[in-house]
Design an enzyme around this catalytic site. Structure first.
Site, PDB file in Angstrom:
ATOM      1  N   GLU A 297       0.844  -1.215   0.000  1.00 13.24           N
ATOM      2  CA  GLU A 297       0.000   0.000   0.000  1.00 13.24           C
ATOM      3  C   GLU A 297       0.868   1.249   0.000  1.00 13.24           C
ATOM      4  OE1 GLU A 297      -2.069  -1.002   3.698  1.00 13.24           O
ATOM      5  OE2 GLU A 297      -3.742  -1.772   2.533  1.00 13.24           O
ATOM      6  N   CYS A 389     -10.017   0.108   8.390  1.00 10.60           N
ATOM      7  CA  CYS A 389      -9.493   1.446   8.684  1.00 10.60           C
ATOM      8  C   CYS A 389     -10.236   2.529   7.910  1.00 10.60           C
ATOM      9  CB  CYS A 389      -8.006   1.497   8.370  1.00 10.60           C
ATOM     10  SG  CYS A 389      -7.589   0.937   6.710  1.00 10.60           S
TER      11      CYS A 389
HETATM   12 ZN   LIG Z   1      -7.751   2.667   5.220  1.00 13.75          ZN
END
Ligand SMILES: [Zn+2]
Length: 620
Positions: A297, A389
């Site tokens: 990511e 998240c």
């Molecule tokens: Zn996130």
């Protein structure tokens, strides 16, 4: 060292048609659905500390952070929309969280129940301090919303305990979290309590990061090539480019900016400025997304911005937080420009209009060949994720949107984003009436009498602006730092009228961005537009935009009232039927019209074919 401060939530209010409805749906939908998900998955029950080996819903290392962000969102939401039921629910959950605190101050559901003997093992992956940071942010928000100290005191005890474990003394760990967050949270804890020791602990974590001998290498056996992923490849004062996991990176940069502001550390400020430039000039999508690959990511290299890159919702939101800090520190208009760009595009694209479905990944193109991978790298928004998240980030981000529209200094009020709404500045109430971001006519009315400087920003995208004060043209005024500005005794009924020209702009990318070569994007005002399959005669990839088109603005069926779509002329590429994957026959082109909608609103009407960057004809 801050030149400006962000307004308090109580000082500003949004009343526009683009941002404010998202705030209302946060209270009605996003927060309740996130609470329900936290309940159903065991994230709330985890704080009862009744899980035993063999039972279902085993706590996970990052669960506490998800629920903490929902609690923070509830507290912030209460500050913009009083709601006794929500307040009572928050109070109950805060008591539950406090009840999970251990006698020494430790508070972590996973490492209390699942692996109690491994509290501080594997800082690189275990998120202990990350979870602590989110609980601290929630506690500060709860204190601000209610004036009650119970959660704040609880988290001070936790921070005090952490300060016994980590620090420069010989018997203390020299480690830091693999996922930054506690650093910025400790700065907030310092602001809320005035206790210098929390600032010192934040400094310790930031300054120790990446120092030799490298903690992750010597204590946890982490390979050297993984260190950039967690921004630990070198000391932060030697980092000049944005590296690694994008969310972790921007949370670190937030903390660096926080420390620069509170300690006057000029080196940290310079590093923040350099890194921010590296991000926004070479590593950011037109929509404000960051992090170009699902692999870790992470940021990759300059100009690598593939349309099916990652652009995690949390990363865009985190970049807004970092950019807001830089705007406060420097007052420079470039920060407001980028903040606006992210807010109206790549941040809000992460959440559905209803407020209960989310993109983890914000692609700029979805077509027949879009590869879906795992639960997050998918074509359509989802109600929740195993690692959730992003949904919980929205709970706490949406209530703050009004604060991004204004900057406060002791003698100056600056309107950064002219969304309809209002601000209270000392004894003066300032009202903004507009149809922004769809229209550039802004009317600003003053209520009350007060001497101060009022500035209104002319956004970087605007090439022609005019302004008047009480009907008198003031457009010849030199812009100061991108703003029209007046220092005067404001009187009840004073009116500033600002007109921002808002034509459709054809946007091109630097040729080094290979994914954009030969393509253009559409922007009008702060909004980047996208072409969706369901509005058009073909998949976006089969359409060619005629660059000489005249544009028409029209409402879009299925999108909120007031939404303006852009309709222009284009061509549909038709391939022969009897072809293979590759072929030499010449395509046919049929004239068609192309409708584009704001990128932030795409994928709210089913379907899932979309492109921001379009092929075109004439001069392209
Ligand atoms: Zn996130």
């Amino acid at each position: 060292m801050f030149k400006y401060r962000s307004p308090e939530l109580s000082e500003v209010r949004l009343q526009d048609g683009f941002l404010a409805p998202r705030q209302h749906s946060n209270g009605k939908v996003t927060i309740p659905s996130s609470v329900r998900q936290c309940k159903d998955t065991g994230r709330i029950d985890a704080f009862r500390l009744q899980w035993r080996p063999g039972m279902p819903k085993k706590p996970h290392i990052y669960w506490d952070s998800d629920f903490a962000k929902v609690l923070e969102g509830m507290a912030l939401q209460l500050m913009i929309e009083p709601n006794p039921e929500l307040a009572a629910e928050l109070d109950e959950y805060v008591d539950l969280v406090i009840s999970a605190q251990q006698p020494d101050g430790f508070l972590n559901t996973y490492f209390t129940q699942v692996e109690p003997d491994k509290r501080w093992d594997r800082l690189i992956t275990n998120h202990q301090l990350y979870c602590a940071g989110h609980l601290m942010e929630a506690a500060v928000a709860h204190f601000q919303a209610t004036g009650q100290r119970k959660f704040l005191d609880c988290m001070c005890r936790y921070a005090d305990y952490i300060a016994t474990v980590f620090g420069p003394e010989p018997n203390q760990k020299k480690g830091y979290c693999g996922h930054e967050e506690i650093e910025l949270a400790l700065c907030k804890l310092y602001d809320a309590t005035g206790e210098k020791r929390y600032l010192k602990l934040a400094e310790f974590f930031v300054n120790t990061r990446g120092q030799a001998p490298n903690y992750f290498q010597t204590e946890e056996g982490v390979a050297e090539d993984y260190l950039p992923v967690v921004q630990a490849h070198r000391p932060v004062r030697e980092q000049q480019t944005a590296e690694g996991h994008a969310v972790r990176a921007v949370y670190l940069y937030c903390a660096m900016a926080d420390l620069a502001a509170r300690t006057g550390d000029a080196v940290l400020l310079t590093r923040c400025e350099e890194i921010w430039k590296n991000i926004t000039e070479k590593r950011m999508y037109l929509t404000g997304g960051i992090g170009s690959t699902p692999i870790n990511e992470r940021f990759t290299c300059d100009y690598h911005l593939p349309h099916d890159g990652y652009a995690e919702s949390c990363a865009s939101i985190g970049l807004i937080f970092f950019t807001r800090r830089m705007l406060n520190l420097t007052g420079k208009a470039c920060y407001a420009d980028v903040l606006e760009q992210i807010l109206y595009n790549g941040a809000l694209s992460g959440i559905s209009l209803e407020g209960d479905r989310f993109f983890y990944v914000n692609r700029l193109e979805v077509g027949a060949d879009t590869w879906e991978r795992g639960a997050t790298y998918v074509r359509e928004r989802c109600p929740w994720f195993f690692c959730s998240c992003c949904p919980t980030s929205f709970c706490r981000f949406l209530p703050q949107m009004g604060t991004f529209c204004w900057s406060y200094a002791p003698q100056e009020l600056r309107l950064e984003i002219p969304a309809a709404g209002q601000a209270q500045f000392r004894n003066c109430q300032i009202k903004v009436q507009s149809q922004y971001p769809y229209d550039g006519k802004i009317r600003i009315t003053f209520h009350g009498q007060e001497q101060f400087t009022f500035s209104c920003r002319v956004p970087g995208w605007c090439k022609q602006a005019s302004v008047s004060l009480n009907g008198q043209d003031q457009s010849s005024q030199q812009l100061q730092n991108g703003c029209f500005s007046w220092s005067r005794l404001w009187q009840n009924g004073d009116v500033v009228e600002l007109t921002l020209d808002m034509p459709v702009e054809i946007v091109r990318a630097d040729l080094r961005v290979s994914s954009c070569q030969g393509k253009v994007a559409l922007q009008r005002g702060p909004l980047v537009y996208a072409v969706e399959g369901l509005d058009n005669a073909a998949d976006p990839g089969a359409l060619l935009l005629d660059l000489e088109t005249t544009w028409q603005f029209e409402p879009v069926q299925g999108l909120p009232e007031g939404t303006l779509g852009l309709r222009g002329k284009g061509w549909k590429e038709v391939l022969p039927n009897d072809r293979g994957l590759y072929f030499s026959a010449t395509p046919q082109y049929e004239e068609t019209s192309i409708l584009a909608v704001p990128y932030a609103l795409w994928q709210n009407r089913g379907d899932a074919r979309m492109s921001v960057w379009l092929r075109c004809t004439k001069g392209c």
